[in-house]
Design an enzyme around this catalytic site. Structure first.
Site, PDB file in Angstrom:
ATOM      1  N   HIS A  64       0.838  -1.202   0.000  1.00 30.22           N
ATOM      2  CA  HIS A  64       0.000   0.000   0.000  1.00 30.22           C
ATOM      3  C   HIS A  64       0.868   1.245   0.000  1.00 30.22           C
ATOM      4  CE1 HIS A  64      -3.965   1.948   1.585  1.00 30.22           C
ATOM      5  NE2 HIS A  64      -3.203   2.845   0.993  1.00 30.22           N
ATOM      6  N   HIS A  66       1.564   5.220  -2.208  1.00 38.86           N
ATOM      7  CA  HIS A  66       1.051   6.210  -3.166  1.00 38.86           C
ATOM      8  C   HIS A  66       2.244   6.827  -3.876  1.00 38.86           C
ATOM      9  CE1 HIS A  66      -3.110   6.178  -1.590  1.00 38.86           C
ATOM     10  NE2 HIS A  66      -2.514   5.885  -0.447  1.00 38.86           N
ATOM     11  N   ARG A  68       2.005   8.849  -6.723  1.00 38.70           N
ATOM     12  CA  ARG A  68       1.675  10.197  -7.208  1.00 38.70           C
ATOM     13  C   ARG A  68       1.932  10.475  -8.675  1.00 38.70           C
ATOM     14  NH1 ARG A  68      -1.291  10.621  -2.799  1.00 38.70           N
ATOM     15  NH2 ARG A  68      -0.178  11.238  -0.904  1.00 38.70           N
ATOM     16  N   ASN A  98      -5.020   6.462  -6.877  1.00 36.98           N
ATOM     17  CA  ASN A  98      -5.503   7.854  -6.770  1.00 36.98           C
ATOM     18  C   ASN A  98      -4.491   8.868  -7.283  1.00 36.98           C
ATOM     19  OD1 ASN A  98      -3.879   7.327  -4.538  1.00 36.98           O
ATOM     20  ND2 ASN A  98      -5.016   8.720  -3.200  1.00 36.98           N
ATOM     21  N   ASP A 156      -8.992   3.589  -3.122  1.00 37.73           N
ATOM     22  CA  ASP A 156      -8.321   4.174  -1.954  1.00 37.73           C
ATOM     23  C   ASP A 156      -8.119   5.672  -2.074  1.00 37.73           C
ATOM     24  OD1 ASP A 156      -5.248   4.541  -0.379  1.00 37.73           O
ATOM     25  OD2 ASP A 156      -7.002   3.796   0.671  1.00 37.73           O
ATOM     26  N   HIS A 183     -10.707   1.123   1.469  1.00 37.83           N
ATOM     27  CA  HIS A 183     -10.425   2.165   2.462  1.00 37.83           C
ATOM     28  C   HIS A 183     -11.736   2.335   3.219  1.00 37.83           C
ATOM     29  CE1 HIS A 183      -9.148   6.486   3.461  1.00 37.83           C
ATOM     30  NE2 HIS A 183     -10.438   6.513   3.676  1.00 37.83           N
ATOM     31  N   HIS A 236      -5.168  -0.161   5.660  1.00 33.24           N
ATOM     32  CA  HIS A 236      -4.783   0.648   6.824  1.00 33.24           C
ATOM     33  C   HIS A 236      -5.772   0.586   7.993  1.00 33.24           C
ATOM     34  CE1 HIS A 236      -7.543   3.335   4.828  1.00 33.24           C
ATOM     35  NE2 HIS A 236      -6.675   3.736   3.941  1.00 33.24           N
ATOM     36  N   ASN A 282      -5.061   9.810   7.505  1.00 33.43           N
ATOM     37  CA  ASN A 282      -6.372   9.177   7.552  1.00 33.43           C
ATOM     38  C   ASN A 282      -6.209   7.701   7.226  1.00 33.43           C
ATOM     39  OD1 ASN A 282      -9.134   8.964   7.826  1.00 33.43           O
ATOM     40  ND2 ASN A 282      -9.552   9.483   5.691  1.00 33.43           N
ATOM     41  N   ASP A 309       1.144   2.569   3.676  1.00 35.46           N
ATOM     42  CA  ASP A 309       0.306   3.680   3.208  1.00 35.46           C
ATOM     43  C   ASP A 309       1.173   4.917   2.978  1.00 35.46           C
ATOM     44  OD1 ASP A 309      -2.804   5.294   4.343  1.00 35.46           O
ATOM     45  OD2 ASP A 309      -1.852   5.151   2.374  1.00 35.46           O
TER      46      ASP A 309
END
Lengths: 442, 187, 329
Positions: A64, A66, A68, A98, A156, A183, A236, A282, A309
């Protein structure tokens, strides 16, 4: 092209899937493990003696992160993310969709894979969006995404809020043998919340998010998984009520798995301060009882995976009012040391259990190669120095981002080197013996 | 330098001078500068009443907010603020400003600024118990109890029964040693 | 005249005067009891200036104070402005918007830009909790928190305490009831900190939907019964109810709120006979309080407003502080 043959000699190997935990040799040929066993013959292999005190494990996989890219390269790129991954001891990372645009189309998936192969560091496994734009309205072409290389689906950043949509997604993915990663967050209970609902949030005047905001959707997803037979993975997890829901599901043999981040098994809302760069994420940092539940879930095996995450943000974005700043902290470059220091060295887990959480289970859940060092497996190896003490230095991160609460922490346990497809992609200068782990792949 | 009886006689002498120069106590009011100017003003007021049979109003003035040495440096303690308490209008009155020690004159300058903000007196006269010299501004007392020449390393402390339990004037070296003064100056 | 030998006496005119420890006023939490007393005592002296013909002293002459209000507030801003002008400071009013639609500059950039113009003090009101703490990083000016989100409103609590002190002899054991929207109130948080520090007993009251989780941990008793809260109270403090709360499902209507929680003369009969009614303003008549009670003899609402200026003068004066030269005469 000559296939390089390397014999890693005399290292301590921990491979729970094969039940290995002792001094063993590993022969690597090209990109794969050729043999593993005690006192292997040298043959034509280049001998690399493994110094005492180092541990060789099947490569860690962070399921997990990110990255970008595309669209938010000021926070992180796939190249910088992959560099951060191998520095953190991860041979592979699964990146969430995302991005901007969202990874809901094969073109984006292919772009991600292309960038990853250019970087040639950690393996990158894209997770495709569950719905177009992650708007929760229209299912993505999951078959096409899988064929392009996605290993799971998720929205997510957002929950899959509609129970009907979640049901259909679980039904649909079961033919592709992929999990739906959710999520879990009930939007109407989340509201404008930015911190765990409780005394600390009150004292700071921050709007609260109760644990039930997460757990009621975890409960829902366990029921839907039972109904459909599809595999759901709880992203998460942070609340003790969520853990209980997962436990109930597992007792009933539901196909539910879950992950926890290091910050959720270490920090609590007592640590909360007006510094979103360190403390705004979060799900939020919750109460001590939740943190303790995460620890016991790790120890008894209810929790399947440790995943970071990893959520990089630009310093300017985090230098805003707490309520305005984006959620998330980075995690790739601190997870292993945090896990060694806070779990293994504190006798919450054995090293073998940690390897399961970081390698074999993620590989199994995402159905990707890895998690094992048997002959024929990819030579993806994480080499640990469990007794080296490090001090976290955020300004040295390979990630573009510095948003972490762990800067300056002294931790016992370090990554010595990371090997991907038989190539050493990272060695840690801070580990004395690490420089002996070097060989050329040419 | 001065003990209780001497202080008493000095204040009486000042009171008589006030009456003489002002031809009585019409429109006279006393304003004492906090802190020790206040009991001195009150005592003089009582003496004036006993001399003339007329009551004389007194007030108390806190000049902290008018000091010229405020705000000159970085964060540091503010001097303690006390209330100004003048219950009468000072317009068209002849104000006797009263303080214990006259030194650089800056306190008096601040007091004049404060009084002018309160109203427009007909005149302001200055009464001090001790003048120790070393003026930094062109300020002169109209009535002086005693002139005590001092060096800059010395300090004059007026103690009054109302504040300190005893009436006396002492001369101190700034380190705290009391110094022997030469015999009294001219009052 | 005989000179008598006396014991050595330390030549200090007064003991070292009390002081504020920080150059900012961000929250009541940061103040100790001595500092609170200092501010209240100083405010008494400041109050007297408002009774003079010339309501001005030169104390902050030449100092620049910026009122940076990101949330509209005529009342608090006016109060600060009057306080600043009475101390002869140069005041500057700047309004900003916290709507993310209209937002241009970040708060940190606003702080840095202001800093370049060397203001001496900034009075900041903002919709985000913790905004002042963020600004402290960007700015060397003294910062006064005029209300940050749901966090604190220190000068409000100080003027409330000052008003109580004028009417009641002591805080120790004083029973204070605070009624209203507890969840969203920064005035509540500041008042709890301050009144507890001074030794008062606090009972907070509101609909269950508006009582913050874990409120007891602040050292107060919480109840949903307004009759229980008001019984034997010395002080009844009412918090503003915002009309938007109806849309968050906190309570169904203003009528029901007033029926269950509105303060009326009848309800006040349970309080002590000399109890006082307080409200930070602006009041919603017929919601938090009945008109007759708001205008009645036990209401000190207008005194609070007057005291607000004195308290703010005291805070500005004490924060602006300087090394005083004690021997000036």
């Amino acid at each position: 092209m000559t296939v390089v043959s390397v014999l890693l000699k005399g290292g301590h190997v921990v491979d729970p899937v094969q039940g290995l935990n002792g001094k063993l040799d590993i022969r690597i040929e090209g990109e794969h493990v050729a043999a593993i066993g005690p006192d292997l013959p040298v043959d034509d292999s280049l001998v690399v003696p493994i110094p005492a005190g180092l541990i060789l494990c099947p490569g860690f996989i962070d399921m997990h992160v990110h990255f970008r890219e595309p669209g938010q390269e000021h926070k992180e790129t796939i190249a910088s993310g992959a560099a951060a991954a191998v520095t953190g001891g991860f041979v592979a990372a699964a990146c969430m969709p995302n991005t901007d645009p969202v990874n809901d189309h094969v073109g984006i998936t292919e772009e991600i894979l292309h960038r990853a192969s250019e970087a040639a560091l950690a393996k990158v496994y894209p997770i495709g969006a569950a719905s177009l734009g992650s708007r929760g309205e229209q299912m993505t072409e999951i078959g096409a995404l899988k064929a392009a290389g996605c290993v799971g689906i998720s929205d997510d950043g957002h929950p899959i809020a509609s129970a009907l949509m979640m049901r259909r997604a679980l039904e649909y993915v079961s033919m592709f043998d992929m999990p739906v990663i959710n999520h879990c967050e009930e939007p109407s209970l989340k509201g404008d919340g930015v911190a765990h609902e409780g005394y600390r949030a009150n004292a700071l005047g921050l709007r609260g998010i109760p644990g039930e905001c997460e757990s009621i959707m975890v409960g829902r997803d366990v029921s839907l998984s039972e109904l459909t037979g599809g595999a759901v993975h709880v992203a998460h997890m942070s609340a003790r009520q969520s853990l209980r829901a997962v436990q109930v599901g597992k007792e009933r043999d539901v196909r539910v798995t879950c992950e926890v981040t290091p910050h959720h098994f270490i920090l609590t809302d007592e640590d909360l301060r007006y510094d979103p760069n360190q403390f705004k994420m979060n799900p939020p940092l919750r109460a001590a009882a939740d943190r303790d539940a995460m620890l016991s879930g790790l120890a008894d095996g209810t929790i399947d995976v440790i995943a970071t995450d990893h959520a990089p943000h630009h310093a300017d974005e985090k230098a805003q009012e707490f309520a305005e700043a984006p959620f998330g902290i980075v995690g790739l470059e601190t997870a292993v040391s945090l896990s060694l220091d806070r779990l293994v060295h504190r006798d919450v887990l054995s090293l073998s259990q940690l390897v399961t959480l970081l390698s074999s289970n993620p590989a199994r859940i995402l159905n990707v190669p890895g998690g094992r060092l048997a002959p024929g497996d990819a030579a993806d190896i994480t080499i640990l120095s469990p007794d080296t003490t490090i001090e976290v230095a955020a300004d040295q991160f390979r990630s573009k981002a510095r948003n972490t609460p762990f800067d300056g922490w002294r931790l016992r346990g370090a990554v010595a080197a990371t090997v991907v497809n038989g190539r050493v992609v990272y060695t840690n200068d801070g580990v004395a013996e690490a420089d002996t782990i070097a060989w050329s792949s040419e | 330098m001065m003990e209780s009886e001497r202080i008493g006689r000095t204040l009486t002498r000042i009171a008589h001078e006030v009456v003489e120069r002002n031809r009585g106590v019409d429109d006279i009011a006393l304003v004492g500068i906090r802190r020790r100017g206040v009991p001195i003003a009150e005592r003089i007021a009582r003496i004036l009443t006993s001399i003339t049979g007329r009551s004389v109003e007194t007030g108390a003035l806190d000049i902290t907010l008018y000091r010229d040495d405020l705000m000159r440096h970085a964060v540091a303690p503010q001097p303690l603020l006390r209330e100004t308490d003048i219950q009468f209008s000072i317009d068209e009155r002849r104000i006797l400003l009263v303080d214990d020690v006259l030194y650089t004159g800056r306190t008096i300058r601040a007091a004049l600024d404060a009084l002018i903000d309160f109203g427009r007196p007909r005149s302001i006269q200055l009464v001090v118990l001790v003048d120790r010299g070393h003026r930094e501004l062109p300020i002169k007392a109209d009535y002086v109890g005693k002139n005590i020449p001092t060096s800059l390393q010395q300090s004059v402390q007026v103690r009054l029964a109302e504040e300190d339990g005893v009436d006396e004037v002492v001369l101190l070296d700034v380190q705290g040693e009391e110094s022997l003064a030469d015999g009294g100056g001219v009052s | 005249m005989p000179v008598e030998v006396r014991e050595t006496v330390r030549a200090s005119s007064e003991l070292t005067p009390p002081r504020l420890r920080s150059k900012h006023l961000l929250s009541i939490e940061d103040l100790n009891v001595d500092e609170i007393s200092l501010i209240l005592d100083t405010a008494e002296a400041m109050k007297e200036i408002g009774t003079r013909r010339i309501k001005k002293v030169p104390t902050l002459r030449g100092k620049t104070v910026v009122n940076l209000f990101f949330e509209p507030s005529t009342r608090t801003r006016t109060s600060f402005e009057i306080a600043e002008k009475r101390l002869s400071a140069d005041t500057l009013n700047m309004a900003g918007s916290t709507s993310s639609m209209l937002k241009g500059e970040t708060l940190i950039d606003t702080a840095r830009n202001l800093e370049a113009m060397s203001p001496d003090m900034i009075v900041l009101r903002h919709a985000a909790s913790g905004a002042c703490h963020l600004m402290v990083d960007g700015c060397s000016a003294r910062i006064v928190n005029a209300g940050d989100g749901m966090h604190e409103h220190p000068t409000q609590a100080l003027l409330d305490a000052f008003t109580i002190r004028e009417r009641k002899s002591q805080f120790d054991g004083l029973k204070v009831a605070i009624v209203g929207d507890l969840l969203h109130s920064r005035v509540l948080r500041s008042n709890i900190q301050l009144l507890r520090a001074l030794g008062a007993e606090i009972c907070v009251c509101g609909p269950p939907t508006l009582i913050p989780v874990g409120i007891e941990r602040f050292g107060v008793h919480a109840t949903t019964s307004v009759d229980e809260a008001v019984t034997d109270a010395d002080v009844v403090m009412l918090l503003r109810v915002q009309l938007e709360r109806m849309h968050g499902h906190f309570f169904p209507s203003l009528r029901e709120y007033f029926a269950l929680y509105g303060m009326t003369s009848k309800r006040m009969e349970r309080a002590k006979p000399d109890a006082i009614i307080m409200h930070p303003g602006p009041i919603n008549r017929g919601v938090e309080v009945s008109s007759e009670l708001a205008d009645g003899p036990c209401s000190v609402i207008l005194e609070q407003v007057a005291n607000g200026v004195a308290i703010r003068m005291a805070v500005l004066y004490l924060l602006a502080g300087v090394e005083g030269d004690e021997e000036v005469s």
